[in-house]
Write an enzyme that holds these catalytic residues in place. Structure first.
Site, PDB file in Angstrom:
ATOM      1  N   LEU A  83       0.682  -1.131   0.078  1.00 61.59           N
ATOM      2  CA  LEU A  83       0.063  -0.035  -0.172  1.00 61.59           C
ATOM      3  C   LEU A  83       0.802   1.306   0.078  1.00 61.59           C
ATOM      4  O   LEU A  83       1.842   1.426   0.716  1.00 61.59           O
ATOM      5  CB  LEU A  83      -0.978   0.115   1.268  1.00 61.59           C
ATOM      6  CG  LEU A  83      -1.863  -1.061   1.448  1.00 61.59           C
ATOM      7  CD1 LEU A  83      -2.820  -0.744   2.622  1.00 61.59           C
ATOM      8  CD2 LEU A  83      -2.623  -1.480   0.003  1.00 61.59           C
ATOM      9  N   HIS A  84       0.325   2.485  -0.452  1.00 61.09           N
ATOM     10  CA  HIS A  84       0.866   3.645  -0.791  1.00 61.09           C
ATOM     11  C   HIS A  84      -0.074   4.783  -0.528  1.00 61.09           C
ATOM     12  O   HIS A  84      -1.329   4.358  -0.110  1.00 61.09           O
ATOM     13  CB  HIS A  84       1.607   3.812  -1.871  1.00 61.09           C
ATOM     14  CG  HIS A  84       0.942   3.471  -3.246  1.00 61.09           C
ATOM     15  ND1 HIS A  84      -0.312   4.148  -3.649  1.00 61.09           N
ATOM     16  CD2 HIS A  84       1.166   2.326  -3.931  1.00 61.09           C
ATOM     17  CE1 HIS A  84      -0.537   3.703  -4.580  1.00 61.09           C
ATOM     18  NE2 HIS A  84       0.126   2.334  -4.934  1.00 61.09           N
ATOM     19  N   HIS A 116      -3.398   4.226  -2.277  1.00 55.59           N
ATOM     20  CA  HIS A 116      -4.584   3.365  -1.549  1.00 55.59           C
ATOM     21  C   HIS A 116      -5.071   3.955  -0.457  1.00 55.59           C
ATOM     22  O   HIS A 116      -6.384   3.776  -0.118  1.00 55.59           O
ATOM     23  CB  HIS A 116      -3.645   2.032  -1.111  1.00 55.59           C
ATOM     24  CG  HIS A 116      -3.069   1.096  -2.165  1.00 55.59           C
ATOM     25  ND1 HIS A 116      -2.018   1.063  -2.493  1.00 55.59           N
ATOM     26  CD2 HIS A 116      -3.998   0.241  -3.128  1.00 55.59           C
ATOM     27  CE1 HIS A 116      -1.819   0.079  -3.410  1.00 55.59           C
ATOM     28  NE2 HIS A 116      -2.637  -0.199  -3.783  1.00 55.59           N
ATOM     29  N   GLU A 154      -8.861   5.545 -10.399  1.00 61.04           N
ATOM     30  CA  GLU A 154      -9.188   6.111 -11.763  1.00 61.04           C
ATOM     31  C   GLU A 154      -7.642   5.769 -12.431  1.00 61.04           C
ATOM     32  O   GLU A 154      -7.735   5.733 -13.791  1.00 61.04           O
ATOM     33  CB  GLU A 154      -9.513   7.430 -11.837  1.00 61.04           C
ATOM     34  CG  GLU A 154     -10.851   7.673 -11.319  1.00 61.04           C
ATOM     35  CD  GLU A 154     -11.388   9.181 -11.324  1.00 61.04           C
ATOM     36  OE1 GLU A 154     -10.594   9.937 -11.745  1.00 61.04           O
ATOM     37  OE2 GLU A 154     -12.352   9.257 -10.851  1.00 61.04           O
ATOM     38  N   SER A 212       2.252   3.694  -7.667  1.00 55.63           N
ATOM     39  CA  SER A 212       1.936   2.256  -7.882  1.00 55.63           C
ATOM     40  C   SER A 212       2.831   1.482  -7.108  1.00 55.63           C
ATOM     41  O   SER A 212       3.960   1.860  -7.004  1.00 55.63           O
ATOM     42  CB  SER A 212       2.102   2.109  -9.608  1.00 55.63           C
ATOM     43  OG  SER A 212       2.063   0.673  -9.870  1.00 55.63           O
ATOM     44  N   ARG A 232       4.289  -1.080  -7.921  1.00 57.31           N
ATOM     45  CA  ARG A 232       5.173  -1.550  -8.731  1.00 57.31           C
ATOM     46  C   ARG A 232       6.387  -0.698  -9.105  1.00 57.31           C
ATOM     47  O   ARG A 232       7.403  -0.926  -9.496  1.00 57.31           O
ATOM     48  CB  ARG A 232       4.703  -2.118 -10.057  1.00 57.31           C
ATOM     49  CG  ARG A 232       4.039  -3.206 -10.275  1.00 57.31           C
ATOM     50  CD  ARG A 232       3.563  -3.571 -11.792  1.00 57.31           C
ATOM     51  NE  ARG A 232       3.292  -5.043 -12.078  1.00 57.31           N
ATOM     52  CZ  ARG A 232       2.031  -5.618 -11.891  1.00 57.31           C
ATOM     53  NH1 ARG A 232       0.963  -4.595 -11.641  1.00 57.31           N
ATOM     54  NH2 ARG A 232       1.689  -6.710 -12.216  1.00 57.31           N
TER      55      ARG A 232
END
Ligand code: PAF
Length: 184
Positions: free
Chosen positions: A11-12, A15, A125, A158, A160
């Site tokens: 999570l970041h 989130h 989004e 993200s 990733r």
């Protein structure tokens, strides 16, 4: 009312924005953390997907989650898997290079909805095609979307991103620069 915030963890702030938005709807906010194998087209990407469960619990709770749920594979897929199809739109854009990705996303989201039975669910989004397809399958659950959260440089947050080198992060900025240029 129960609001579900489905995630794959790591999570970041993006989130956390989803969780905070969920809290504006209800005091009962469940964050699910499940790295769904069905939506990965390659094994290495699945194995390398970042995981930080302890930090996730902390960040989700700080943002207002009332429950952080880490289902096991068997909880989500207890028997034969009934796969949902994302149809022709699932093969366009991101789906063109990730065959079956969106089928996997819809299948897991549908299972999460079946298990949790939320009244609402929140998605970012940033993953616009995913959001569009999820809206298409959600008959009983109200879908709420939240604008993309970006770093100071403009890069969309993200999970990733931590796998990107400095040069790759720089290249990724081209997308936000192009979007900004197109919007003026
Ligand atoms: O956006 C994600 O993190 C995932 O695609 C989701 C919606 C949690 C399904 O695994």
């Amino acid at each position: 009312m129960t609001v579900l915030v489905p995630t794959m963890g790591s999570l970041h702030r993006g989130h956390q924005a989803l969780i905070k938005r969920a809290r504006t709807v209800s005091k009962e906010v469940i964050v699910s953390i499940f790295v769904n194998p069905l939506q990965f087209e390659n094994k290495e990407d699945l194995e390398k997907y970042p995981r930080s469960p302890q930090l996730d619990i902390k960040l989700a709770t700080l943002a207002g989650a009332t429950e952080v749920w880490f289902p096991e594979y068997e909880d989500i897929y207890p028997g034969e898997i009934t796969t949902l199809s994302a149809g022709p739109i699932g093969s366009l854009y991101e789906g063109a290079s990730r065959p079956a990705h969106f089928d996997g996303v819809l299948t897991v989201v549908n299972r999460l909805f079946e298990i949790v039975k939320p009244t609402h669910a929140v998605f970012g989004e940033k993953d616009f095609q995913q959001l569009f397809l999820i809206k298409g399958i959600s008959k009983k659950v109200e879908i709420i979307s939240v604008p993309t959260v970006r770093s100071g440089s403009g890069l969309a947050l993200s999970s990733r991103n931590i796998r990107l080198s400095e040069i790759e992060q720089e290249s990724a900025l081209i997308i936000s620069k192009a979007l900004t240029a197109a919007s003026v």
